[in-house]
Design a protein around this motif. Structure first.
Motif, PDB file in Angstrom:
ATOM      1  N   ASP A 106      72.878  -5.492 -27.432  1.00  0.00           N
ATOM      2  CA  ASP A 106      72.847  -4.215 -26.529  1.00  0.00           C
ATOM      3  C   ASP A 106      74.379  -3.895 -26.008  1.00  0.00           C
ATOM      4  O   ASP A 106      74.596  -2.721 -25.777  1.00  0.00           O
ATOM      5  CB  ASP A 106      72.081  -4.474 -25.201  1.00  0.00           C
ATOM      6  CG  ASP A 106      70.759  -4.662 -25.362  1.00  0.00           C
ATOM      7  OD1 ASP A 106      70.156  -4.151 -26.411  1.00  0.00           O
ATOM      8  OD2 ASP A 106      69.730  -5.681 -24.504  1.00  0.00           O
ATOM      9  N   LEU A 107      75.165  -4.817 -25.840  1.00  0.00           N
ATOM     10  CA  LEU A 107      76.416  -4.656 -25.650  1.00  0.00           C
ATOM     11  C   LEU A 107      77.357  -5.550 -26.350  1.00  0.00           C
ATOM     12  O   LEU A 107      77.254  -6.881 -26.619  1.00  0.00           O
ATOM     13  CB  LEU A 107      76.493  -5.086 -24.112  1.00  0.00           C
ATOM     14  CG  LEU A 107      78.129  -5.257 -23.400  1.00  0.00           C
ATOM     15  CD1 LEU A 107      78.793  -3.810 -23.365  1.00  0.00           C
ATOM     16  CD2 LEU A 107      78.010  -5.588 -21.879  1.00  0.00           C
ATOM     17  N   LEU A 108      78.446  -5.153 -26.920  1.00  0.00           N
ATOM     18  CA  LEU A 108      79.395  -5.818 -27.568  1.00  0.00           C
ATOM     19  C   LEU A 108      80.749  -5.843 -26.971  1.00  0.00           C
ATOM     20  O   LEU A 108      81.365  -4.777 -26.485  1.00  0.00           O
ATOM     21  CB  LEU A 108      79.634  -5.044 -29.310  1.00  0.00           C
ATOM     22  CG  LEU A 108      80.826  -5.794 -29.988  1.00  0.00           C
ATOM     23  CD1 LEU A 108      80.661  -7.107 -30.328  1.00  0.00           C
ATOM     24  CD2 LEU A 108      80.942  -4.705 -31.237  1.00  0.00           C
ATOM     25  N   ILE A 109      81.406  -7.006 -26.655  1.00  0.00           N
ATOM     26  CA  ILE A 109      82.635  -6.820 -26.090  1.00  0.00           C
ATOM     27  C   ILE A 109      83.587  -7.600 -26.902  1.00  0.00           C
ATOM     28  O   ILE A 109      83.461  -8.642 -27.622  1.00  0.00           O
ATOM     29  CB  ILE A 109      82.390  -7.949 -24.654  1.00  0.00           C
ATOM     30  CG1 ILE A 109      81.331  -7.572 -23.773  1.00  0.00           C
ATOM     31  CG2 ILE A 109      83.710  -8.127 -24.087  1.00  0.00           C
ATOM     32  CD1 ILE A 109      81.285  -8.660 -22.686  1.00  0.00           C
ATOM     33  N   LEU A 110      84.527  -6.823 -27.245  1.00  0.00           N
ATOM     34  CA  LEU A 110      85.867  -6.798 -27.869  1.00  0.00           C
ATOM     35  C   LEU A 110      87.047  -7.543 -27.129  1.00  0.00           C
ATOM     36  O   LEU A 110      87.349  -7.183 -26.215  1.00  0.00           O
ATOM     37  CB  LEU A 110      86.115  -5.668 -28.904  1.00  0.00           C
ATOM     38  CG  LEU A 110      85.330  -4.983 -29.386  1.00  0.00           C
ATOM     39  CD1 LEU A 110      85.826  -3.695 -29.712  1.00  0.00           C
ATOM     40  CD2 LEU A 110      84.650  -5.527 -30.487  1.00  0.00           C
ATOM     41  N   LEU A 111      87.034  -8.961 -27.368  1.00  0.00           N
ATOM     42  CA  LEU A 111      88.224  -9.756 -26.783  1.00  0.00           C
ATOM     43  C   LEU A 111      89.330  -9.791 -27.421  1.00  0.00           C
ATOM     44  O   LEU A 111      89.339 -10.787 -28.502  1.00  0.00           O
ATOM     45  CB  LEU A 111      87.525 -10.970 -26.380  1.00  0.00           C
ATOM     46  CG  LEU A 111      86.284 -11.008 -25.294  1.00  0.00           C
ATOM     47  CD1 LEU A 111      85.731 -12.491 -25.061  1.00  0.00           C
ATOM     48  CD2 LEU A 111      86.745 -10.372 -24.052  1.00  0.00           C
TER      49      LEU A 111
END
Length: 580
Positions: A268-273
């Motif tokens: 649902d949510l992709l976090i690019l770090l």
């Protein structure tokens, strides 16, 4: 006390900034600076055979040490040779100061012998690029260049005419304070709170990590545990995030493996770090995306963002993790972990089938044996091309090993020059150059630099007598391979003739012994491994729009390369998955 000239003052400032070596090739306009280095015991002149190698070596030293490194080229053609290595250093965010010496100041703009305009030529591959036009200007200009390179992470270029370098320095020159370390950047509370709300509202969150997670392994693991998130990575994030990672789902992109692609597309949510992952065709366009990066120009340039967060990954997670609600549902995480393990075991079966008896030797087998035998704190420098594939899939990071290559610039011939810079930092640390025959022969002359300085670099040469990655590109385009075959000599014999250790391996049963002997040798060594040119690679997910600018192949004759010890780690992680 004798009066300093500009070159001596220049070198003194480099020393105060922590520079220990100046890589380059001597010549005319550069001579005053080289002579100043000769007379300064705090810095060494490292004579290479090609200035491109000087720039690559400085970039590698900066990446391994985290400190400013420096290189130099003489006027015109000399400093032009630096440009490819400087592009690589700049795109790798390695702090490098390059000295591009210039023709006599009175002749600039008059078509003089060897005239170029370095203050214009290097602008695209630097944060700062300026010409010194007077002795009074030099100290402040060099200080500014150093601060750009260190503070912004990348290259600064200073152009210095040879005649100015020999002039007297100003009598009352000010010793400026120099910036030699970078600060941390913390996002504002409002951005952290917005990201926390997005995470709390999402059922399935995936983390995708790049090189910006360096130094943040513990914070990423703690965060992933709190939100029950699978963790994928880009190639430049591999060394920082893959090891000791019970949430690992592999790598996405053109060299990818495992379940990273699925994890980034089914959340649902992709976090690019801390990633500037360039292949946006592998990123989803139908899920919410948040990105955290210390360089604001990276935010949103690869994908449409729902939230951009400007800050260091480590500082951001330290602030963010206590603010998000702990999730208890592991269903998505466990599903991705199982997919990852299954995917790796599938390709391992292909990899293990009689590979230890196959002639020519499978390059996957070479990489797997190398991974097992290399030191736990080894530095691997990796040539662009198929060596990238084998390093990505077989070299196991552990928090102490380093894996560097031309991962953003994509230049051939980077591995040997980068190994030179890495080895000069610590002669007692094992440095392994994973070289392809195409890349190695492009800058083969600097194998002599290893011999000249008795640098104990171990060159493992994947010798398939072809430019395999280019053959893949042609295959994808529906073209027959042409101009990709190399007629190679016995590289081990060349190494021995140069005064180094050299051994040629044509059968798998001889590989381990040859590598062990090379690693034991107290000095430079080359292991020439004759590998199968038909052993190529395909990523786990392919669409037509992923092909541009890189090599892909759907051919059934291609071996979908294995993944070595990563399969064991993936299966081990599954043991932690709760059973119903």
């Amino acid at each position: 006390m004798a009066k300093q000239n500009v070159a001596e003052q220049f070198v003194d400032i480099l020393v105060r900034a922590g520079v220990q070596r100046l890589y380059g090739v001597v010549g005319d306009s550069l001579n005053p600076v080289v002579d100043a280095v000769r007379r300064n015991s705090a810095i060494d002149w490292i004579q290479v055979r090609h200035e491109e190698v000087a720039a690559f070596a400085a970039g590698a030293e900066a990446q391994i040490s985290g400190k400013l490194a420096a290189c130099a080229g003489s006027c015109g053609p000399g400093n032009l040779h630096l440009i490819n290595g400087l592009y690589d250093a700049h795109r790798s965010m390695a702090p490098v100061l390059a000295l591009a010496s210039h023709i006599p100041s009175s002749e600039i703009g008059l078509g003089y012998f060897q005239e170029t305009h370095p203050d214009q030529l290097f602008r695209e591959c630097s944060h700062y690029c300026e010409l010194i036009s007077s002795p009074q200007q030099m100290p402040r200009l060099l200080q500014t260049a150093i601060q750009h390179a260190v503070g912004r992470g990348g290259v600064s270029v200073v152009s210095l005419p040879g005649d100015l370098a020999g002039r007297p320095a100003p009598e009352k020159s000010i010793e400026h304070a120099l910036v030699t370390t970078r600060p941390t950047v913390r996002p504002g509370d409002s951005e952290i709170d917005r990201l926390a709300r997005m995470i709390d509202d999402a059922d399935r969150v995936t983390l995708f990590c790049g090189s910006g997670t360096a130094g943040a392994h513990a914070e990423v693991m703690q965060f992933a545990e709190r939100i029950k998130s699978p963790v994928g990575h880009a190639l430049r994030g591999k060394e920082w995030i893959q090891y000791d990672n019970p949430y690992d789902v592999g790598m996405s992109g053109l060299l990818g493996y495992g379940a990273a692609y699925e994890a980034t597309h089914e959340c649902d949510l992709l976090i690019l770090l801390g990633t500037d992952f360039p292949y946006n065709a592998f990123l989803p366009d139908d899920v919410k995306i948040a990105q955290v990066d210390v360089r604001p120009e990276h935010l949103g340039r690869r994908s449409k963002l729902d939230l951009a967060v400007w800050g260091d990954v480590r500082e951001t997670l330290r602030c963010l993790t206590p603010r998000v609600r702990a999730k208890t549902n592991r269903r998505f995480l466990d599903k991705m972990l199982k997919k990852h393990a299954d995917a790796l075991e599938g390709v391992v079966r292909a990899y293990t089938r009689r590979v230890d008896k196959h002639v020519p030797i499978h390059p996957e087998y070479v990489a797997a044996v190398l991974d097992e035998l290399a030191d736990e704190n080894a530095v691997f420098t990796v040539d662009t091309g198929m060596c990238n594939v084998w390093a990505a899939r077989y070299i196991s990071p552990n928090g102490r090993r380093r894996i560097i290559g031309s991962f953003s610039h994509g230049s051939m011939a980077n591995a040997l020059p980068q190994a030179i810079g890495a080895q000069f930092i610590d002669r007692g640390r094992q440095v392994v150059s994973m070289s392809g025959d195409g890349g190695f022969t492009m800058l083969m002359g600097d194998f002599l630099t290893l011999v000249q300085y008795d640098l104990p670099v171990k060159v493992v040469l994947f010798n398939n007598s072809s430019l395999s990655m280019v053959e893949l590109e042609m295959l994808v385009a529906g073209l027959p391979s042409f101009g990709t075959t190399n007629r190679n000599p016995d590289f081990a014999a060349i190494a021995r003739a140069a005064g180094a250790y050299g051994v040629r391996v044509e059968k798998p049963k001889h590989l381990a012994g040859a590598l062990k002997d090379a690693f034991k040798h107290d000095g430079p060594a080359l292991v020439d491994v004759v590998t199968d040119p038909n052993a190529l690679s395909i990523p786990p997910k392919i669409r037509a729009d992923m092909v541009t600018g890189f090599a892909l192949s759907a051919s059934k004759i291609v071996l979908d390369g294995g993944v070595g010890r990563m399969a064991q780690m993936a299966r081990s992680n599954l043991r932690n998955v709760p059973r119903p």
